[in-house]
Design a protein around this motif. Structure first.
Motif, PDB file in Angstrom:
ATOM      1  N   TYR A  38       0.830  -1.199   0.000  1.00  0.00           N
ATOM      2  CA  TYR A  38       0.000   0.000   0.000  1.00  0.00           C
ATOM      3  C   TYR A  38       0.865   1.249   0.000  1.00  0.00           C
ATOM      4  CZ  TYR A  38       1.202   0.016   4.952  1.00  0.00           C
ATOM      5  OH  TYR A  38       1.897   0.019   6.119  1.00  0.00           O
ATOM      6  N   THR A  39       0.321   2.302  -0.540  1.00  0.00           N
ATOM      7  CA  THR A  39       0.883   3.644  -0.453  1.00  0.00           C
ATOM      8  C   THR A  39      -0.299   4.605  -0.431  1.00  0.00           C
ATOM      9  OG1 THR A  39       2.903   3.051  -1.640  1.00  0.00           O
ATOM     10  CG2 THR A  39       2.349   5.384  -1.537  1.00  0.00           C
ATOM     11  N   VAL A  40      -0.375   5.391   0.625  1.00  0.00           N
ATOM     12  CA  VAL A  40      -1.458   6.355   0.796  1.00  0.00           C
ATOM     13  C   VAL A  40      -0.841   7.690   1.190  1.00  0.00           C
ATOM     14  CG1 VAL A  40      -3.494   6.952   2.158  1.00  0.00           C
ATOM     15  CG2 VAL A  40      -3.114   4.592   1.478  1.00  0.00           C
ATOM     16  N   TYR A  41      -1.328   8.746   0.554  1.00  0.00           N
ATOM     17  CA  TYR A  41      -0.839  10.091   0.847  1.00  0.00           C
ATOM     18  C   TYR A  41      -1.920  10.911   1.530  1.00  0.00           C
ATOM     19  CZ  TYR A  41       3.007   9.086  -2.341  1.00  0.00           C
ATOM     20  OH  TYR A  41       4.096   8.528  -2.947  1.00  0.00           O
ATOM     21  N   GLY A  42      -1.481  11.791   2.421  1.00  0.00           N
ATOM     22  CA  GLY A  42      -2.333  12.824   2.980  1.00  0.00           C
ATOM     23  C   GLY A  42      -1.955  14.124   2.301  1.00  0.00           C
ATOM     24  N   TYR A  43      -2.950  14.911   1.941  1.00  0.00           N
ATOM     25  CA  TYR A  43      -2.722  16.119   1.146  1.00  0.00           C
ATOM     26  C   TYR A  43      -3.008  17.395   1.935  1.00  0.00           C
ATOM     27  CZ  TYR A  43      -2.654  12.738  -2.626  1.00  0.00           C
ATOM     28  OH  TYR A  43      -2.341  11.669  -3.420  1.00  0.00           O
ATOM     29  N   GLN A  44      -2.449  18.494   1.468  1.00  0.00           N
ATOM     30  CA  GLN A  44      -2.622  19.792   2.112  1.00  0.00           C
ATOM     31  C   GLN A  44      -4.086  20.215   2.107  1.00  0.00           C
ATOM     32  OE1 GLN A  44      -0.360  22.925   0.257  1.00  0.00           O
ATOM     33  NE2 GLN A  44      -0.511  24.236   2.064  1.00  0.00           N
ATOM     34  N   THR A  77      -4.275  16.944  -6.165  1.00  0.00           N
ATOM     35  CA  THR A  77      -3.291  17.728  -6.906  1.00  0.00           C
ATOM     36  C   THR A  77      -2.533  18.690  -5.996  1.00  0.00           C
ATOM     37  OG1 THR A  77      -4.886  19.450  -7.494  1.00  0.00           O
ATOM     38  CG2 THR A  77      -4.663  17.597  -9.025  1.00  0.00           C
ATOM     39  N   THR A  78      -2.900  18.761  -4.720  1.00  0.00           N
ATOM     40  CA  THR A  78      -2.216  19.658  -3.790  1.00  0.00           C
ATOM     41  C   THR A  78      -1.001  18.963  -3.174  1.00  0.00           C
ATOM     42  OG1 THR A  78      -3.652  19.040  -1.930  1.00  0.00           O
ATOM     43  CG2 THR A  78      -4.361  20.895  -3.297  1.00  0.00           C
ATOM     44  N   LYS A  79      -0.256  19.692  -2.382  1.00  0.00           N
ATOM     45  CA  LYS A  79       0.993  19.205  -1.789  1.00  0.00           C
ATOM     46  C   LYS A  79       0.754  17.965  -0.924  1.00  0.00           C
ATOM     47  CE  LYS A  79       4.769  20.876   1.147  1.00  0.00           C
ATOM     48  NZ  LYS A  79       5.807  20.194   0.435  1.00  0.00           N
ATOM     49  N   LYS A  80       1.632  16.979  -1.092  1.00  0.00           N
ATOM     50  CA  LYS A  80       1.602  15.782  -0.249  1.00  0.00           C
ATOM     51  C   LYS A  80       2.181  16.145   1.114  1.00  0.00           C
ATOM     52  CE  LYS A  80       2.246  12.706  -4.156  1.00  0.00           C
ATOM     53  NZ  LYS A  80       3.208  11.852  -4.858  1.00  0.00           N
ATOM     54  N   MET A  81       1.408  15.895   2.163  1.00  0.00           N
ATOM     55  CA  MET A  81       1.828  16.269   3.514  1.00  0.00           C
ATOM     56  C   MET A  81       2.406  15.086   4.303  1.00  0.00           C
ATOM     57  SD  MET A  81       1.177  19.459   3.668  1.00  0.00           S
ATOM     58  CE  MET A  81       1.108  19.905   5.385  1.00  0.00           C
ATOM     59  N   ILE A  82       1.858  13.894   4.074  1.00  0.00           N
ATOM     60  CA  ILE A  82       2.281  12.707   4.817  1.00  0.00           C
ATOM     61  C   ILE A  82       2.098  11.501   3.914  1.00  0.00           C
ATOM     62  CG2 ILE A  82       0.011  12.257   5.855  1.00  0.00           C
ATOM     63  CD1 ILE A  82       1.534  11.584   8.488  1.00  0.00           C
ATOM     64  N   CYS A  83       2.891  10.467   4.165  1.00  0.00           N
ATOM     65  CA  CYS A  83       2.817   9.247   3.361  1.00  0.00           C
ATOM     66  C   CYS A  83       2.855   8.031   4.293  1.00  0.00           C
ATOM     67  CB  CYS A  83       4.000   9.193   2.391  1.00  0.00           C
ATOM     68  SG  CYS A  83       4.125   7.661   1.456  1.00  0.00           S
ATOM     69  N   PHE A  84       2.010   7.064   4.003  1.00  0.00           N
ATOM     70  CA  PHE A  84       2.062   5.752   4.647  1.00  0.00           C
ATOM     71  C   PHE A  84       2.241   4.741   3.536  1.00  0.00           C
ATOM     72  CE2 PHE A  84      -0.383   8.242   7.687  1.00  0.00           C
ATOM     73  CZ  PHE A  84       0.310   7.957   8.861  1.00  0.00           C
TER      74      PHE A  84
END
Length: 125
Positions: free
Chosen positions: A42-48, A53-60
């Motif tokens: 898995y790869t999941v991003y948290g966004y601004q 399309t906004t800045k990636k803030m965190i990644c798991f």
């Protein structure tokens, strides 16, 4: 024959949708966690903002390469699971924002930063 094909298609779609859920929000405490012992990639991003399309803030992610690449790109860091957060850091669920969950990253010193995770990546239990 059509029923069998429909059933197989249904199983493929539902297993893929279920496979994307990597996080859990505790219904009582609203704390978000990602377990360490997951048996899937898995790869999941948290966004601004509530927009991919906004800045990636965190990644798991389950990938060491992704963690290594994204740790410098994501303001809040990149982790395998929430057990790897710094001591005292936690993530709290704040509510829904369209197809995203609004999250608050809270540091051990009390600083807070909002980010948005796709709702498909976590379940509320």
């Amino acid at each position: 024959m059509n029923k069998i094909l429909s059933f197989i298609l249904f199983l493929l779609v539902t297993s893929n949708a279920i496979g994307q859920v990597i996080g859990r929000v505790n219904k009582k405490t609203k704390e978000f966690t990602v377990a360490a012992d997951q048996k899937m990639n898995y790869t999941v991003y948290g966004y601004q903002y509530a927009n991919t399309t906004t800045k990636k803030m965190i990644c798991f992610s389950s990938s060491e390469n992704v963690i290594r690449m994204e740790s410098g790109n994501c303001l809040l860091g990149a982790y395998f699971d929430t057990d790897k957060l710094k001591v005292g850091d936690k993530i709290r669920y704040l509510g829904v924002a369209g197809s995203f969950g609004r999250m608050s990253f809270i540091t051990g010193s009390g600083n807070k930063m909002i980010f948005y995770l796709p709702k498909s990546s976590f379940a509320i239990k």
